[in-house]
Design a protein around this motif. Structure first.
Motif, short mmCIF file in Angstrom:
data_model
loop_
_atom_site.label_atom_id
_atom_site.label_comp_id
_atom_site.label_asym_id
_atom_site.label_seq_id
_atom_site.Cartn_x
_atom_site.Cartn_y
_atom_site.Cartn_z
N TYR A 309 0.81 -1.23 0.00
CA TYR A 309 0.00 0.00 0.00
C TYR A 309 0.84 1.28 0.00
O TYR A 309 0.30 2.35 -0.26
CB TYR A 309 -0.93 0.01 1.23
CG TYR A 309 -2.01 -1.04 1.17
CD1 TYR A 309 -3.16 -0.84 0.42
CD2 TYR A 309 -1.90 -2.23 1.88
CE1 TYR A 309 -4.17 -1.80 0.37
CE2 TYR A 309 -2.89 -3.19 1.83
CZ TYR A 309 -4.02 -2.98 1.07
OH TYR A 309 -5.01 -3.93 1.02
N LYS A 310 2.10 1.17 0.35
CA LYS A 310 3.02 2.32 0.41
C LYS A 310 2.44 3.41 1.31
O LYS A 310 2.15 3.15 2.46
CB LYS A 310 3.33 2.81 -1.01
CG LYS A 310 4.05 1.74 -1.84
CD LYS A 310 4.39 2.21 -3.21
CE LYS A 310 5.28 1.22 -3.94
NZ LYS A 310 4.67 -0.14 -4.06
N SER A 311 2.27 4.63 0.83
CA SER A 311 1.83 5.74 1.68
C SER A 311 0.37 5.60 2.10
O SER A 311 -0.10 6.34 2.97
CB SER A 311 2.02 7.08 0.96
OG SER A 311 1.23 7.14 -0.21
N ARG A 312 -0.34 4.64 1.53
CA ARG A 312 -1.74 4.43 1.90
C ARG A 312 -1.86 3.55 3.14
O ARG A 312 -2.97 3.24 3.58
CB ARG A 312 -2.52 3.81 0.73
CG ARG A 312 -2.65 4.73 -0.47
CD ARG A 312 -3.42 4.08 -1.60
NE ARG A 312 -2.68 2.93 -2.15
CZ ARG A 312 -3.24 1.75 -2.40
NH1 ARG A 312 -4.52 1.54 -2.15
NH2 ARG A 312 -2.52 0.76 -2.90
N TYR A 313 -0.72 3.14 3.70
CA TYR A 313 -0.69 2.35 4.93
C TYR A 313 -0.14 3.22 6.05
O TYR A 313 1.01 3.68 6.01
CB TYR A 313 0.17 1.10 4.74
CG TYR A 313 0.27 0.19 5.95
CD1 TYR A 313 -0.85 -0.47 6.43
CD2 TYR A 313 1.48 0.00 6.60
CE1 TYR A 313 -0.76 -1.31 7.53
CE2 TYR A 313 1.58 -0.85 7.70
CZ TYR A 313 0.45 -1.50 8.16
OH TYR A 313 0.54 -2.33 9.25
N PHE A 314 -0.94 3.48 7.09
CA PHE A 314 -0.60 4.42 8.17
C PHE A 314 -0.54 3.64 9.48
O PHE A 314 -1.47 2.91 9.81
CB PHE A 314 -1.67 5.51 8.23
CG PHE A 314 -1.41 6.59 9.25
CD1 PHE A 314 -0.74 7.76 8.89
CD2 PHE A 314 -1.85 6.46 10.56
CE1 PHE A 314 -0.51 8.77 9.81
CE2 PHE A 314 -1.63 7.45 11.49
CZ PHE A 314 -0.96 8.61 11.11
N ILE A 315 0.56 3.81 10.23
CA ILE A 315 0.81 2.99 11.42
C ILE A 315 0.81 3.84 12.68
O ILE A 315 1.57 4.81 12.80
CB ILE A 315 2.16 2.26 11.32
CG1 ILE A 315 2.27 1.48 10.02
CG2 ILE A 315 2.37 1.35 12.52
CD1 ILE A 315 3.66 0.95 9.75
N LEU A 316 -0.01 3.45 13.66
CA LEU A 316 0.02 4.03 15.00
C LEU A 316 0.47 2.94 15.97
O LEU A 316 -0.17 1.89 16.06
CB LEU A 316 -1.35 4.57 15.41
CG LEU A 316 -1.46 5.22 16.79
CD1 LEU A 316 -2.52 6.31 16.79
CD2 LEU A 316 -1.79 4.22 17.91
N LEU A 317 1.58 3.17 16.67
CA LEU A 317 2.05 2.26 17.71
C LEU A 317 1.86 2.89 19.08
O LEU A 317 1.73 4.11 19.20
CB LEU A 317 3.53 1.91 17.51
CG LEU A 317 3.93 1.23 16.20
CD1 LEU A 317 5.40 0.86 16.22
CD2 LEU A 317 3.07 0.02 15.90
N THR A 318 1.86 2.06 20.13
CA THR A 318 1.72 2.56 21.50
C THR A 318 2.88 2.06 22.35
O THR A 318 3.47 1.02 22.07
CB THR A 318 0.39 2.09 22.12
OG1 THR A 318 0.29 0.66 22.02
CG2 THR A 318 -0.80 2.71 21.40
N ASP A 319 3.20 2.81 23.42
CA ASP A 319 4.31 2.44 24.30
C ASP A 319 4.10 3.11 25.65
O ASP A 319 3.11 3.83 25.86
CB ASP A 319 5.64 2.87 23.67
CG ASP A 319 6.82 2.01 24.15
OD1 ASP A 319 6.67 1.28 25.15
OD2 ASP A 319 7.88 2.06 23.52
#
Length: 420
Positions: A309-319
């Motif tokens: 998906y390249k830029s169409r894939y958006f990632i939010l991580l938590t810590d």
């Protein structure tokens, strides 16, 4: 001459002081990092704070928003993810949610409930949350609220209902008899009798049983298509493929050889990525999974999805920046068929993590940080990871996310431990 030297000394001193002040000011300025505070996480509250953070930073062409959790057993990351779903559904038009659960044994009943608007009883959501979340009370609490909210949303928006699907490998051996009794017996009782007789032999492996089911399905495919809706047939195809993949994964998952661990991870995540692509199609989709799965580390689901998906894939991580008190499953993997138990465990953040060093170097214990705003040379690039069984790892990569949400402390439920 003496007076001139005195004045020159004062001028030089003034210049030195001014340079020092400028340097201090510049250093103070360089210690400022752009971030946003985390607002209320209750689904009964407004999404206004989430809108302020993400309306301009989350592009409209993003097709998949992946929501990661540092641990399955902590409350705050799950609650934030539920809040993000509320925002993405209400304000951004996302209607497809894929979750890190096996579909037919965990999420299929949830999907049937949410999409059936003739059923309006909200307490069913609580029962579904209890059976879905493997005994983790924090997840049960969040999922109960989320399933209730999604049910109310679907009742109010019958033409724009939200659909949930499980994208993980199956872990239920009940699919083979389920398929036999629900499809083969009604359509083909003669062959069903033969299979029943054959399967009574306990020496027949799951793999051979699945081969028999796939052979029968391929022979009777056209007939099944006439008797089923397009969506029903597509879902059945998915379950057949997922069950076949799960059987292929089982020898790696159960292997005592440590060299098979990465192979097991690679196999599982590649299949989950395939499932996500299959169920996403052209829809705007939310993916709910552990940090490790959605990130762009090698062999991980997110690596495949980012490449696709390249830029169409958006990632939010938590810590977390200080400590985490979370629920973990113990005992399950110690012996075959061993009892599982839920225990509360305590963890401290890794000293090489971004979260620890943002607190140490900048005094920031929590917030939402976008990747370009994090000075990677000063805060390292590690993320904490705690698996379902309470093992803590360090996830090292060159900022494998678009945004990182950090909590100062993670609790096992909505009420801190000392208040329970």
């Amino acid at each position: 001459m003496h007076i001139c030297l005195q004045w020159m000394g004062k001028i030089l001193l003034a210049l030195v002081v001014n340079v020092f002040i400028c340097c201090v000011s510049f250093a103070q300025g360089s210690n400022k990092i752009s971030f946003s505070e985390i607002g209320p996480l209750s689904l009964d509250s407004s999404t206004a704070w989430v809108e302020r953070v993400f309306n301009t930073s989350l592009n409209d062409d993003v097709q998949i928003v992946a929501l990661g959790e540092v641990s399955h057993g902590g409350y705050e990351p799950l609650a934030l993810k539920a809040k993000m779903i509320q925002y993405l559904v209400e304000k951004r038009g996302y209607r497809n949610i894929l979750m890190e659960f096996p579909d037919i044994e965990d999420i299929w009943p949830v999907r049937q409930y949410l999409l059936n608007n003739s059923v309006k009883e909200l307490s069913i959501a609580d029962s579904l949350a209890q059976t879905t979340t493997t005994g983790l009370l924090n997840a049960q609490e969040v999922f109960s609220q989320l399933f209730r909210w999604l049910k109310l949303y679907n009742l109010a928006h019958p033409q724009e209902m939200v659909k949930v699907v499980g994208c993980d490998l199956s872990r239920d051996e009940g699919f083979r008899p389920f398929f036999l009794y629900n499809y083969i017996i009604p359509f083909d009782p003669v062959n069903a009798q033969r299979l029943l007789y054959h399967w009574e032999n306990n020496q027949v492996s799951d793999s051979l049983r699945m081969d028999a089911i796939n052979t029968w399905f391929n022979v009777n495919k056209s007939r099944l298509m006439k008797e089923m809706t397009k969506d029903e047939f597509s879902e059945l195809q998915y379950h057949l493929q997922d069950e076949t993949n799960a059987i292929g994964h089982k020898p790696l998952e159960n292997s005592p050889l440590p060299e098979n661990d990465p192979l097991s991870t690679k196999y599982r995540d590649s299949i989950m990525a395939h499932n996500v692509i299959y169920f996403t199609g052209s829809q705007k989709t939310i993916v709910w999974a552990h940090n490790g799965h959605v990130s762009t580390l090698n062999w991980r689901m997110g690596k495949y999805l980012k490449a696709y998906y390249k830029s169409r894939y958006f990632i939010l991580l938590t810590d977390f920046s200080n400590e985490a008190n979370i629920y973990a499953i113990v005992g399950e993997n110690e012996v075959a068929g061993g009892n599982r138990a839920i225990r509360e465990q305590h963890f401290t953040t890794a000293r090489t993590s971004i979260s620890y060093n943002l607190l140490k170097n900048y005094g920031i214990s929590s917030g939402i940080f976008f990747a370009p705003d994090i000075p990677i040379n000063k805060v390292y690039n590690d993320i904490n990871v705690i698996d379902l069984h309470g093992k803590q790892f360090i996830q090292s990569s060159d900022q494998p996310f678009d945004v990182l949400a950090i909590f100062s402390k993670i609790n096992p439920s909505s009420k801190p431990a000392n208040n329970r």
